[in-house]
Design an enzyme around this catalytic site. Structure first.
Site, PDB file in Angstrom:
ATOM      1  N   THR A 184     -43.268  40.896  45.376  1.00 22.47           N
ATOM      2  CA  THR A 184     -42.624  39.579  45.275  1.00 22.47           C
ATOM      3  C   THR A 184     -41.461  39.459  46.255  1.00 22.47           C
ATOM      4  O   THR A 184     -40.728  40.408  46.461  1.00 22.47           O
ATOM      5  CB  THR A 184     -42.052  39.361  43.854  1.00 22.47           C
ATOM      6  OG1 THR A 184     -43.079  39.530  42.898  1.00 22.47           O
ATOM      7  CG2 THR A 184     -41.455  37.974  43.712  1.00 22.47           C
ATOM      8  N   VAL A 213     -52.460  36.068  36.716  1.00 25.37           N
ATOM      9  CA  VAL A 213     -51.271  35.385  37.235  1.00 25.37           C
ATOM     10  C   VAL A 213     -50.051  36.068  36.641  1.00 25.37           C
ATOM     11  O   VAL A 213     -49.992  36.315  35.433  1.00 25.37           O
ATOM     12  CB  VAL A 213     -51.283  33.888  36.871  1.00 25.37           C
ATOM     13  CG1 VAL A 213     -49.964  33.229  37.282  1.00 25.37           C
ATOM     14  CG2 VAL A 213     -52.457  33.187  37.532  1.00 25.37           C
TER      15      VAL A 213
END
Length: 322
Positions: A184, A213
């Site tokens: 991320t 997800v």
């Protein structure tokens, strides 16, 4: 019985109390007061991303434009195997992307399970600005992106494909702490007007189940901004961040008077108290309206990039485990 004189005296004291603070709590300003200077802070080692965001702020641009420009850098970097182009695929060989963005007015946009688009963060912004929705997913998100002029591209590079095929020989799914910077980039920025915006984008856990997800595109989990208080973003094992509404929690703790550092630490401890944390990583990053920032993770190894006063530095965050 309280006589009139004593009552008036007591009332005057009560009227004075809101201006006082007690203990270590601190009253957080709810006004739109600029920080000492514009700033950018992002998860992990991201000097090029921060530089792109700084270029926007140098021209007097919005924090929203800055964070979008910033996270687009790793999205287009084939050598960054945890974000966008070149990202490691899921177990079926698909590079699927998640992203969200949030501005100073509380508007938000998000895409999940998006394939074949280089810049999911820009699609998320289009969802925010051009639809009545907050989140679009899968084929719907792709159809919308194409309607907005985004081009369909193959994001699986030869290098990432080779690593996936090597993984298929054993097909063992075992996430590791801090592996490949843990999937991320979250970025927060304060512009010259004191407004805060944030962005978060990822290709998710390598070799995840098709359709998985994480927290990155979920407002309140991977990212949350309240322009009266501050903003926060998260990195690490997204399932744990989702279960605690991590970024929202950090901002609410700041609303209650915690510093950004204290808020990040408390949010991480909420996870530690309920999980076997020895083999997992979660990190939080936060900034408030005064330009104060904080960072904290469960495991050592999480770092962040700060740009302020035209200076950029990468710093290791404090961690629960040493």
């Amino acid at each position: 019985m309280v006589n009139r004189r004593r009552f008036l005296s007591f009332s005057s004291i009560v009227g004075f109390l809101p201006s006082l603070t007690f203990g270590t709590s601190r009253v957080v300003s709810t006004g739109n007061q600029p920080a000492t200077s514009p700033m950018i802070i992002s998860t992990w080692k991201q000097p090029k991303a921060n530089q792109a965001a700084q270029a926007v702020l140098d021209k007097g641009g919005r924090a929203l434009d800055a964070v979008e420009a910033g996270v687009r850098v790793p999205e287009a970097d084939p050598n960054d195997i945890t974000v966008g182009y070149g990202g490691l695929p899921d177990r079926d060989g698909h590079v699927t992307l998640d992203a969200c963005i949030m501005d100073e007015r509380g508007n938000a946009g998000s895409v999940t399970f998006l394939e074949n688009i280089m810049h999911p963060i820009s699609v998320a912004r289009a969802v925010m600005e051009k639809t009545p929705h907050v989140m679009l997913s899968g084929e719907g998100a792709l159809t919308f992106a194409l309607s907005q002029g985004f081009k369909k591209e193959n994001l699986l590079t030869k290098e990432s494909e080779a690593k996936w095929k090597e993984w298929l020989k054993t097909a063992q799914y075992k996430p590791k702490v801090n592996i490949e910077r843990h999937d991320t980039i979250g970025m927060l920025a304060i512009d010259s007007k004191g407004n805060i915006s944030g962005a978060c984008t990822t290709s998710g856990l390598a070799y995840k189940m098709h359709g998985r997800v994480g927290d990155s595109p979920i407002i309140g989990a991977g990212l949350f901004v309240d322009n009266e208080i501050g903003g926060a973003c998260a990195t690490g094992l997204g399932e744990l961040v989702m279960r605690t509404c991590g970024s929202f929690l950090v901002v609410e703790l700041m609303r209650q008077g915690r510093t950004p550092q204290q808020a990040c630490e408390e949010a991480a401890l909420r996870i530690v108290k309920k999980q076997d944390y020895k083999d997992i990583q979660v990190g939080f990053l936060a900034v408030n309206k005064q330009g104060e920032y904080g960072a904290y993770s469960i495991q050592p190894g999480f770092n962040y990039t700060l740009t302020q006063n035209k200076q950029t530095q990468v710093t290791d965050a404090r961690s629960y485990l040493k």
